[in-house]
Scaffold this motif. Structure first.
Motif, PDB file in Angstrom:
ATOM      1  N   ASN A 136       0.054   8.015   3.744  1.00 62.41           N
ATOM      2  CA  ASN A 136      -0.503   7.365   4.926  1.00 62.41           C
ATOM      3  C   ASN A 136      -1.935   6.943   4.622  1.00 62.41           C
ATOM      4  N   VAL A 137      -2.249   5.681   4.830  1.00 65.23           N
ATOM      5  CA  VAL A 137      -3.585   5.170   4.535  1.00 65.23           C
ATOM      6  C   VAL A 137      -4.599   5.741   5.512  1.00 65.23           C
ATOM      7  N   ASN A 138      -5.732   6.186   4.961  1.00 69.11           N
ATOM      8  CA  ASN A 138      -6.838   6.684   5.772  1.00 69.11           C
ATOM      9  C   ASN A 138      -7.270   5.590   6.757  1.00 69.11           C
ATOM     10  N   PRO A 139      -7.277   5.872   8.066  1.00 69.46           N
ATOM     11  CA  PRO A 139      -7.656   4.850   9.051  1.00 69.46           C
ATOM     12  C   PRO A 139      -9.037   4.254   8.802  1.00 69.46           C
ATOM     13  N   ASP A 140      -9.972   5.055   8.268  1.00 68.99           N
ATOM     14  CA  ASP A 140     -11.309   4.531   7.976  1.00 68.99           C
ATOM     15  C   ASP A 140     -11.253   3.478   6.868  1.00 68.99           C
ATOM     16  N   CYS A 141     -10.375   3.691   5.884  1.00 70.23           N
ATOM     17  CA  CYS A 141     -10.213   2.718   4.794  1.00 70.23           C
ATOM     18  C   CYS A 141      -9.593   1.431   5.326  1.00 70.23           C
ATOM     19  N   ARG A 142      -8.623   1.577   6.194  1.00 66.06           N
ATOM     20  CA  ARG A 142      -7.993   0.405   6.794  1.00 66.06           C
ATOM     21  C   ARG A 142      -9.018  -0.394   7.583  1.00 66.06           C
ATOM     22  N   GLY A 164      -3.878  -1.417  -6.543  1.00 60.41           N
ATOM     23  CA  GLY A 164      -3.184  -1.679  -5.288  1.00 60.41           C
ATOM     24  C   GLY A 164      -2.635  -0.405  -4.684  1.00 60.41           C
ATOM     25  N   PHE A 165      -2.117  -0.509  -3.471  1.00 58.80           N
ATOM     26  CA  PHE A 165      -1.476   0.612  -2.791  1.00 58.80           C
ATOM     27  C   PHE A 165      -0.013   0.594  -3.218  1.00 58.80           C
ATOM     28  N   GLY A 166       0.260   1.227  -4.358  1.00 63.36           N
ATOM     29  CA  GLY A 166       1.565   1.135  -5.004  1.00 63.36           C
ATOM     30  C   GLY A 166       1.366   0.522  -6.374  1.00 63.36           C
ATOM     31  N   ASN A 167       1.749  -0.726  -6.523  1.00 69.05           N
ATOM     32  CA  ASN A 167       1.575  -1.421  -7.796  1.00 69.05           C
ATOM     33  C   ASN A 167       0.263  -2.187  -7.843  1.00 69.05           C
ATOM     34  N   PRO A 168      -0.356  -2.270  -9.022  1.00 73.68           N
ATOM     35  CA  PRO A 168      -1.542  -3.120  -9.178  1.00 73.68           C
ATOM     36  C   PRO A 168      -1.135  -4.591  -9.229  1.00 73.68           C
ATOM     37  N   MET A 188       0.599  -6.732   5.647  1.00 75.32           N
ATOM     38  CA  MET A 188       1.417  -7.241   4.559  1.00 75.32           C
ATOM     39  C   MET A 188       1.270  -6.374   3.302  1.00 75.32           C
ATOM     40  N   ALA A 189       0.078  -5.768   3.154  1.00 72.84           N
ATOM     41  CA  ALA A 189      -0.178  -4.902   1.994  1.00 72.84           C
ATOM     42  C   ALA A 189       0.425  -3.508   2.166  1.00 72.84           C
ATOM     43  N   GLY A 190       1.025  -3.240   3.332  1.00 70.45           N
ATOM     44  CA  GLY A 190       1.650  -1.948   3.576  1.00 70.45           C
ATOM     45  C   GLY A 190       0.695  -0.868   4.018  1.00 70.45           C
ATOM     46  N   TRP A 191      -0.458  -1.292   4.554  1.00 72.55           N
ATOM     47  CA  TRP A 191      -1.464  -0.324   4.971  1.00 72.55           C
ATOM     48  C   TRP A 191      -1.254   0.127   6.417  1.00 72.55           C
ATOM     49  N   GLY A 192      -0.210  -0.320   7.059  1.00 74.63           N
ATOM     50  CA  GLY A 192       0.085   0.068   8.431  1.00 74.63           C
ATOM     51  C   GLY A 192      -0.621  -0.772   9.483  1.00 74.63           C
ATOM     52  N   ASP A 240     -13.180   2.479  -3.931  1.00 72.72           N
ATOM     53  CA  ASP A 240     -14.314   3.149  -3.296  1.00 72.72           C
ATOM     54  C   ASP A 240     -13.907   4.350  -2.448  1.00 72.72           C
ATOM     55  N   SER A 241     -12.611   4.632  -2.380  1.00 72.23           N
ATOM     56  CA  SER A 241     -12.127   5.642  -1.437  1.00 72.23           C
ATOM     57  C   SER A 241     -11.278   6.708  -2.131  1.00 72.23           C
ATOM     58  N   PRO A 242     -11.880   7.819  -2.560  1.00 75.88           N
ATOM     59  CA  PRO A 242     -11.098   8.885  -3.199  1.00 75.88           C
ATOM     60  C   PRO A 242     -10.063   9.502  -2.267  1.00 75.88           C
ATOM     61  N   ASP A 243     -10.297   9.352  -0.959  1.00 72.60           N
ATOM     62  CA  ASP A 243      -9.337   9.876   0.024  1.00 72.60           C
ATOM     63  C   ASP A 243      -8.605   8.730   0.708  1.00 72.60           C
ATOM     64  N   PHE A 244      -8.226   7.709  -0.073  1.00 72.15           N
ATOM     65  CA  PHE A 244      -7.606   6.496   0.480  1.00 72.15           C
ATOM     66  C   PHE A 244      -6.313   6.798   1.229  1.00 72.15           C
ATOM     67  N   ALA A 245      -5.474   7.659   0.687  1.00 72.18           N
ATOM     68  CA  ALA A 245      -4.200   7.991   1.334  1.00 72.18           C
ATOM     69  C   ALA A 245      -3.931   9.484   1.211  1.00 72.18           C
TER      70      ALA A 245
END
Length: 199
Positions: A166-172, A64-68, A195-199, A156-161
Motif C-alpha cells: 500500500n502506497v504511503n498516503p504522504d508519498c501519493r 517504479g512501483f513494481g517494474n522500472p 494509472m501508476a497503481g498508487w491508489g 526520496d521515500s524509504p517508507d514508500f509502501a
C-alpha cells in the motif's frame, strides 16, 4: 486505463524540454543526440528529433512501483522495436503492430508507444495475445516528465509502501502536488498516480 485530458474542459500546460530534461537527469544521463543516430528505415518524426536533441535521454532507467521504466537512447531506438514491430527470433513482422507506432520506452516490457499520426503516447500490456494500445499521454515530454516525477518520489521515500504494497498516503500526495505543478491540473495529476497503481 484512462488517458490524460480525460476531464472535459481541462487543458494541460505544455511540459517544456527544459523541465523534462531537468527531471530526467535525476535518474541518469541526458545528452544532445543527432537525428543521424536514428537507424530506422524511415525519417525520424520531428517531435522525436526535438525530444532527443533537447532532452536526450541516454537509456535512462527510472524506478517504479513494481517494474522500472527505461527510456531509450536514439541510437538504440530502432533495435528496441524487436519484439514489438517484428519477432525478435524470426525477424518476421508482427501482424497487429501498427506501422505508425514506435516504442520509446518500456515498463517491464510493457511498451510506451509514440504514435506518428498523432504524436501522442500510447501504452500496452505485453503477453496478451494481441496489441491493445490505449492513449495515455498527450506527448513524449509529458510522458517522460511524469514518469521521472513518480520515480523521484520513490527514490526520496524509504517508507514508500508498506509490507502489503500500500502506497504511503504522504508519498501519493507529494506526487500529486509535483505533477499538478507541471501539468496545471490536479485532476490529471490524480489520474496519473491512479494509472501508476498508487491508489
Amino acid at each position: 486505463m484512462s488517458s490524460l485530458n480525460g476531464v472535459v474542459g481541462v487543458q494541460l500546460m505544455p511540459v517544456t524540454s527544459g523541465e523534462t530534461r531537468k527531471l530526467l537527469c535525476r535518474h541518469g544521463e541526458c545528452a544532445k543526440q543527432k537525428a543521424s543516430d536514428w537507424a530506422g528505415p524511415f525519417e525520424l518524426p520531428e517531435p522525436l528529433r526535438v525530444f532527443y536533441s533537447e532532452v536526450g535521454p541516454v537509456d535512462i532507467w527510472i524506478e517504479g512501483f513494481g517494474n522500472p521504466t527505461t527510456i531509450y537512447s536514439l541510437s538504440d531506438l530502432w533495435n528496441r522495436q524487436a519484439g514489438y514491430r517484428w519477432n525478435g527470433l524470426t525477424n518476421e513482422p508482427v501482424d497487429d503492430w501498427q506501422p505508425n507506432w514506435i516504442v520509446v520506452a518500456d515498463e517491464g516490457a510493457d511498451p510506451y508507444i509514440y504514435d506518428m499520426e498523432t504524436s501522442r503516447i500510447l501504452f500496452a500490456l505485453h503477453g496478451q495475445g494481441e496489441w491493445d494500445a490505449e492513449e495515455i499521454y498527450p506527448d513524449i515530454n509529458t510522458m517522460a516528465a511524469c514518469i521521472a516525477i513518480l520515480g523521484s518520489v520513490i527514490l526520496d521515500s524509504p517508507d514508500f509502501a508498506d509490507d502489503d504494497c500500500n502506497v504511503n498516503p504522504d508519498c501519493r500526495a507529494k506526487a500529486v502536488k509535483q505533477l499538478t505543478k507541471i501539468l496545471g491540473s490536479k485532476s490529471e495529476a490524480e489520474s496519473i498516480v491512479e494509472m501508476a497503481g498508487w491508489g
